[in-house]
Scaffold this active site. Structure first.
Site, PDB file in Angstrom:
ATOM      1  N   ASP A  26       0.797  -1.248   0.000  1.00 28.73           N
ATOM      2  CA  ASP A  26       0.000   0.000   0.000  1.00 28.73           C
ATOM      3  C   ASP A  26       0.824   1.291   0.000  1.00 28.73           C
ATOM      4  O   ASP A  26       0.458   2.271   0.694  1.00 28.73           O
ATOM      5  CB  ASP A  26      -0.952   0.014   1.216  1.00 28.73           C
ATOM      6  CG  ASP A  26      -1.925  -1.156   1.214  1.00 28.73           C
ATOM      7  OD1 ASP A  26      -1.912  -1.940   0.266  1.00 28.73           O
ATOM      8  OD2 ASP A  26      -2.694  -1.272   2.199  1.00 28.73           O
ATOM      9  N   LYS A 131      -6.733  -4.827  -2.943  1.00 29.39           N
ATOM     10  CA  LYS A 131      -7.350  -5.464  -1.773  1.00 29.39           C
ATOM     11  C   LYS A 131      -8.350  -4.512  -1.123  1.00 29.39           C
ATOM     12  O   LYS A 131      -8.084  -3.316  -1.004  1.00 29.39           O
ATOM     13  CB  LYS A 131      -6.263  -5.885  -0.780  1.00 29.39           C
ATOM     14  CG  LYS A 131      -5.432  -4.749  -0.189  1.00 29.39           C
ATOM     15  CD  LYS A 131      -4.293  -5.324   0.628  1.00 29.39           C
ATOM     16  CE  LYS A 131      -3.483  -4.316   1.379  1.00 29.39           C
ATOM     17  NZ  LYS A 131      -4.188  -3.495   2.355  1.00 29.39           N
ATOM     18  N   CYS A 164      -1.888  -2.402   7.961  1.00 26.92           N
ATOM     19  CA  CYS A 164      -1.907  -3.340   6.831  1.00 26.92           C
ATOM     20  C   CYS A 164      -0.695  -4.261   6.790  1.00 26.92           C
ATOM     21  O   CYS A 164      -0.807  -5.408   6.346  1.00 26.92           O
ATOM     22  CB  CYS A 164      -2.063  -2.572   5.528  1.00 26.92           C
ATOM     23  SG  CYS A 164      -3.725  -1.845   5.394  1.00 26.92           S
TER      24      CYS A 164
HETATM   25  N1  TIU Z   1      -2.574   0.364   4.360  1.00 28.94           N
HETATM   26  C1  TIU Z   1      -2.995   0.622   5.591  1.00 28.94           C
HETATM   27  O1  TIU Z   1      -2.285   0.449   6.561  1.00 28.94           O
HETATM   28  N2  TIU Z   1      -4.279   1.163   5.716  1.00 28.94           N
HETATM   29  C2  TIU Z   1      -4.649   2.005   6.748  1.00 28.94           C
HETATM   30  O2  TIU Z   1      -5.785   2.458   6.810  1.00 28.94           O
HETATM   31  N3  TIU Z   1      -3.673   2.331   7.640  1.00 28.94           N
HETATM   32  C3  TIU Z   1      -3.760   3.234   8.660  1.00 28.94           C
HETATM   33  O3  TIU Z   1      -2.834   3.303   9.458  1.00 28.94           O
HETATM   34  N4  TIU Z   1      -4.824   4.009   8.738  1.00 28.94           N
END
Ligand code: TIU
Length: 228
Positions: A26, A131, A164
């Site tokens: 991500d 995802k 994530c």
């Molecule tokens: N990719 C991921 O970690 N999504 C989140 O929403 N992370 C946060 O720390 N908010």
């Protein structure tokens, strides 16, 4: 076999590059740049910047050694049919998932904010996993890709450490993959969560995996890291 040994916490471990994938979680504009989902949740997105250069180092290393590279993106269908209400309700009411922001609709596939940052752009042939959740295995075809390539070990980096990255490592650990988390190539909006998140992975003798640095990963390909 071309096993490599890597210095790690709680202790050194080994991996076979032919059976190892680099997973970059991500590293999207929505999390790293102002105006996206990360900022909509009330975070200072500049705190994730430290992960970019180490992720780049890992990407270069994996490509140089012909390891499978997989990129993930968190996001939803334009109709939000795959976005649970409990998730959509997060964040400032004016900037929720699906709302229009400066980088397009927040956390929606195909929008500018959903894209991976330019510094870590996927190469043609590198799978990109879209995802809907935090974990990269949930409702995706990641697992069959790894099995088809006979992958046993994962080098994991990306954002955020305790959300994530953690969820994905827990999912991978339950599925039998050996996870080596590259700590400096991960980032969190909360420095304390980053530190403790990494400690949680390696505690109890490596309950979910190992934690190493990008320098450890690079050094594992020096002659000294070659075990067989
Ligand atoms: N990719 C991921 O970690 N999504 C989140 O929403 N992370 C946060 O720390 N908010």
């Amino acid at each position: 076999m071309n096993m490599r040994q890597i210095n790690a916490t709680p202790g050194p471990t080994t991996f076979d590059p032919a059976r190892t994938a680099l997973i970059i979680i991500d590293m999207q504009r929505d999390f790293l740049e102002p105006g996206g989902f990360g900022e909509a949740l009330g975070n200072d997105v500049s705190s994730l910047a430290t992960a970019v250069a180490p992720c780049r180092r890992m990407l270069d290393l994996a490509r140089a050694h012909d390891m499978l590279v997989i990129h993930t993106r968190e996001g939803h269908r334009p109709d939000l049919a795959d976005a649970p209400p409990a998730k959509v309700e997060r964040g400032a009411p004016s900037m929720r998932i699906g709302d229009a922001g400066p980088m397009g609709r927040i956390l929606v596939r195909g929008q500018d904010g959903h894209g991976i940052i330019a510094a870590l752009a996927p190469d043609a042939g590198e799978p990109v996993i879209d995802k809907p959740g935090k974990g990269a295995f949930y409702q995706t075809d990641l697992e069959i890709m790894l099995h088809n390539r006979r992958i046993e070990s994962l080098l994991v980096c990306g954002v955020t450490t305790e959300v994530c990255v953690h969820t994905t490592v827990r999912e991978a650990n339950d599925r039998g993959f050996r996870c080596i988390v590259i700590g400096d190539a991960c980032g969190s909006y909360f420095p304390e969560f980053h530190r403790v998140g990494l400690e949680m992975i390696a505690a109890q003798g490596g309950i979910f995996g190992w934690v190493a640095t990008s320098a450890d990963a690079v050094a594992s390909f020096d002659d000294g890291g070659h075990t067989t």
